[in-house]
Design a protein around this motif. Structure first.
Motif, PDB file in Angstrom:
ATOM      1  N   LEU A 174       0.846  -1.191   0.000  1.00  0.00           N
ATOM      2  CA  LEU A 174       0.000   0.000   0.000  1.00  0.00           C
ATOM      3  C   LEU A 174       0.880   1.238   0.000  1.00  0.00           C
ATOM      4  N   VAL A 175       0.682   2.103  -0.976  1.00  0.00           N
ATOM      5  CA  VAL A 175       1.408   3.367  -1.070  1.00  0.00           C
ATOM      6  C   VAL A 175       0.457   4.480  -0.653  1.00  0.00           C
ATOM      7  N   ILE A 176       0.821   5.213   0.389  1.00  0.00           N
ATOM      8  CA  ILE A 176      -0.040   6.286   0.891  1.00  0.00           C
ATOM      9  C   ILE A 176       0.482   7.614   0.363  1.00  0.00           C
ATOM     10  N   GLY A 177      -0.319   8.247  -0.485  1.00  0.00           N
ATOM     11  CA  GLY A 177       0.085   9.508  -1.092  1.00  0.00           C
ATOM     12  C   GLY A 177       0.149   9.403  -2.599  1.00  0.00           C
ATOM     13  N   SER A 178      -0.419  10.373  -3.281  1.00  0.00           N
ATOM     14  CA  SER A 178      -0.508  10.328  -4.745  1.00  0.00           C
ATOM     15  C   SER A 178       0.255  11.476  -5.391  1.00  0.00           C
ATOM     16  N   GLY A 179       1.322  11.942  -4.733  1.00  0.00           N
ATOM     17  CA  GLY A 179       2.209  12.904  -5.366  1.00  0.00           C
ATOM     18  C   GLY A 179       3.147  12.194  -6.323  1.00  0.00           C
ATOM     19  N   ASN A 180       4.157  12.898  -6.787  1.00  0.00           N
ATOM     20  CA  ASN A 180       5.076  12.301  -7.752  1.00  0.00           C
ATOM     21  C   ASN A 180       5.784  11.073  -7.198  1.00  0.00           C
ATOM     22  N   SER A 181       6.237  11.135  -5.953  1.00  0.00           N
ATOM     23  CA  SER A 181       6.928   9.989  -5.367  1.00  0.00           C
ATOM     24  C   SER A 181       5.988   8.796  -5.237  1.00  0.00           C
ATOM     25  N   GLY A 182       4.796   9.029  -4.690  1.00  0.00           N
ATOM     26  CA  GLY A 182       3.845   7.939  -4.514  1.00  0.00           C
ATOM     27  C   GLY A 182       3.452   7.292  -5.828  1.00  0.00           C
ATOM     28  N   SER A 202      -5.896  13.346  -1.460  1.00  0.00           N
ATOM     29  CA  SER A 202      -6.198  14.721  -1.864  1.00  0.00           C
ATOM     30  C   SER A 202      -6.299  14.807  -3.379  1.00  0.00           C
ATOM     31  N   PRO A 203      -7.076  15.755  -3.889  1.00  0.00           N
ATOM     32  CA  PRO A 203      -7.108  15.958  -5.345  1.00  0.00           C
ATOM     33  C   PRO A 203      -5.732  16.323  -5.867  1.00  0.00           C
ATOM     34  N   VAL A 204      -5.423  15.893  -7.072  1.00  0.00           N
ATOM     35  CA  VAL A 204      -4.113  16.158  -7.644  1.00  0.00           C
ATOM     36  C   VAL A 204      -4.216  16.273  -9.158  1.00  0.00           C
ATOM     37  N   GLY A 253      -6.170  25.513 -11.019  1.00  0.00           N
ATOM     38  CA  GLY A 253      -5.140  25.015 -11.914  1.00  0.00           C
ATOM     39  C   GLY A 253      -3.850  24.613 -11.221  1.00  0.00           C
ATOM     40  N   PRO A 254      -2.947  23.920 -11.950  1.00  0.00           N
ATOM     41  CA  PRO A 254      -1.703  23.414 -11.353  1.00  0.00           C
ATOM     42  C   PRO A 254      -0.825  24.481 -10.714  1.00  0.00           C
ATOM     43  N   HIS A 255      -0.651  25.627 -11.394  1.00  0.00           N
ATOM     44  CA  HIS A 255       0.204  26.672 -10.834  1.00  0.00           C
ATOM     45  C   HIS A 255      -0.439  27.318  -9.613  1.00  0.00           C
ATOM     46  N   PHE A 256      -1.753  27.512  -9.651  1.00  0.00           N
ATOM     47  CA  PHE A 256      -2.452  28.082  -8.499  1.00  0.00           C
ATOM     48  C   PHE A 256      -2.293  27.164  -7.293  1.00  0.00           C
ATOM     49  N   VAL A 257      -2.477  25.874  -7.494  1.00  0.00           N
ATOM     50  CA  VAL A 257      -2.364  24.906  -6.399  1.00  0.00           C
ATOM     51  C   VAL A 257      -0.945  24.883  -5.846  1.00  0.00           C
ATOM     52  N   LYS A 258       0.049  24.912  -6.751  1.00  0.00           N
ATOM     53  CA  LYS A 258       1.446  24.904  -6.288  1.00  0.00           C
ATOM     54  C   LYS A 258       1.772  26.185  -5.519  1.00  0.00           C
ATOM     55  N   PHE A 261      -0.722  26.211  -2.195  1.00  0.00           N
ATOM     56  CA  PHE A 261      -0.788  25.077  -1.276  1.00  0.00           C
ATOM     57  C   PHE A 261       0.479  24.217  -1.291  1.00  0.00           C
ATOM     58  N   GLY A 262       1.435  24.563  -2.140  1.00  0.00           N
ATOM     59  CA  GLY A 262       2.690  23.837  -2.163  1.00  0.00           C
ATOM     60  C   GLY A 262       2.621  22.448  -2.764  1.00  0.00           C
ATOM     61  N   GLN A 263       1.539  22.151  -3.490  1.00  0.00           N
ATOM     62  CA  GLN A 263       1.374  20.817  -4.068  1.00  0.00           C
ATOM     63  C   GLN A 263       1.715  20.842  -5.555  1.00  0.00           C
ATOM     64  N   TYR A 264       2.695  20.031  -5.938  1.00  0.00           N
ATOM     65  CA  TYR A 264       3.095  19.958  -7.334  1.00  0.00           C
ATOM     66  C   TYR A 264       2.143  19.064  -8.126  1.00  0.00           C
ATOM     67  N   PRO A 265       1.965  19.328  -9.421  1.00  0.00           N
ATOM     68  CA  PRO A 265       1.227  18.375 -10.253  1.00  0.00           C
ATOM     69  C   PRO A 265       2.046  17.104 -10.437  1.00  0.00           C
ATOM     70  N   VAL A 266       1.367  16.009 -10.700  1.00  0.00           N
ATOM     71  CA  VAL A 266       2.049  14.742 -10.966  1.00  0.00           C
ATOM     72  C   VAL A 266       2.440  14.697 -12.439  1.00  0.00           C
ATOM     73  N   MET A 267       3.727  14.417 -12.693  1.00  0.00           N
ATOM     74  CA  MET A 267       4.212  14.225 -14.060  1.00  0.00           C
ATOM     75  C   MET A 267       4.048  12.745 -14.397  1.00  0.00           C
ATOM     76  N   ASP A 268       3.067  12.426 -15.184  1.00  0.00           N
ATOM     77  CA  ASP A 268       2.770  11.011 -15.440  1.00  0.00           C
ATOM     78  C   ASP A 268       3.793  10.398 -16.389  1.00  0.00           C
ATOM     79  N   ILE A 269       4.329   9.254 -15.984  1.00  0.00           N
ATOM     80  CA  ILE A 269       5.265   8.506 -16.828  1.00  0.00           C
ATOM     81  C   ILE A 269       4.805   7.058 -17.009  1.00  0.00           C
TER      82      ILE A 269
END
Length: 293
Positions: A174-182, A202-204, A253-258, A261-269
């Motif tokens: 189980l991975v807790i967190g849906s940021g880039n690392s998670g 959280s929304p991302v 939007g992504p820049h507003f959130v960053k 709130f300090g939350q980066y968008p996820v770069m999907d790979i």
């Protein structure tokens, strides 16, 4: 010890600041609590880590990446570049120094910085006219208070201690967190044949690396709100309704959130394709560790 400038942190920002000051012959000193430069890259990141942005957006001042370097450098390639940067600019960080306080004396026009040697526990005092804090946004790992985790019989570790999915083959993780690392760790686990589940609390925003690079390029020409609208539109066209799969998109939007709130968008790979196919399960909430899977 007196220095014109004291820099706290030998990450990429701290090294860059020191190199620029050296170019101007301004006396400076870097204090780093770990035993090496860029410790997040060297010691506290997973093996598959690459730059999320194209290399032309990630160069440090006064040293280009090698022309043969790939667009998205690997962890090892970036560390090699950092070592070349340190040598090129004659940087000499003082390691194993944990800064505990910094007090500005208005009358003297100087900072008094107190640091402790990590290995011996001895205290040291430095004075400087200017202080640069370059400790980084992610210098301290955050572990949320999860009900039931104390009684969990399996292995529990922070993402900074995760290296690769080899030890987890055929296991439930189980991975807790849906940021880039998670997201990347969940993908890595899946690729190593672990049964990965993800808690997206959280929304991302999920965007492509290409969209992120274009967004930075257009900073010179468009407002952040306009870039946000374009990136959200591209995300919807590329990924569709991510909420159907448990990954809810923020209303801003992504820049507003960053910025707010300090939350980066996820770069999907590739993670989102695994989520869509069901290879990675997504949970929206976590009641307790015993009910998460």
């Amino acid at each position: 010890m007196w220095k014109e400038v004291i820099i706290v942190g030998a990450g990429a920002s701290g090294l860059s600041a020191s190199a620029c000051l050296n170019k101007l012959s301004i006396d400076n000193l870097i204090l780093e609590k770990d035993d090496c430069s860029v410790p997040l890259w060297r010691k506290y990141s997973y093996d598959r880590l690459h730059l999320h942005l194209a290399k032309n957006f990630c160069e440090l001042p006064h040293l280009r990446f090698p022309k043969a370097a790939p667009t998205y450098l690997s962890k090892d390639e970036f560390v090699k570049y950092i070592d070349a940067y340190v040598a090129e600019h004659g940087l000499r960080p003082v390691y194993d120094r944990c800064v505990e306080s910094a007090v500005y004396d208005l009358a003297a026009g100087a900072w008094t910085v107190r640091a402790k040697q990590s290995r011996t526990g001895e205290s040291e005092e430095y004075r400087a006219r200017f202080l640069v804090v370059a400790a980084g946004e992610n210098s301290e790992g955050y572990v949320p208070d999860i009900p039931g985790v104390d009684g969990f019989p399996g292995k529990v570790l922070h993402s900074s201690r995760y290296k690769n999915g080899v030890p987890y083959r055929d296991q439930d993780v189980l991975v807790i967190g849906s940021g880039n690392s998670g997201m990347e760790i969940a993908l890595d686990l899946c690729n190593h044949h672990a049964r990965a589940s993800l808690v997206a609390r959280s929304p991302v925003h999920i965007i492509t690396r290409g969209a992120a690079n274009l967004g930075i390029h257009f900073y010179k020409y468009l407002s952040k709100s306009t870039i946000d609208s374009l990136q959200v539109l591209h995300s919807k066209l590329k990924f569709g309704d991510t909420g159907k799969y448990g990954i809810h998109r923020p209303t801003k939007g992504p820049h507003f959130v960053k910025d707010n709130f300090g939350q980066y968008p996820v770069m999907d790979i590739g993670t989102f394709d695994k989520i869509k196919s069901g290879d990675i399960q997504v949970n929206w909430s976590l009641i307790s560790i015993s009910n998460a899977l």
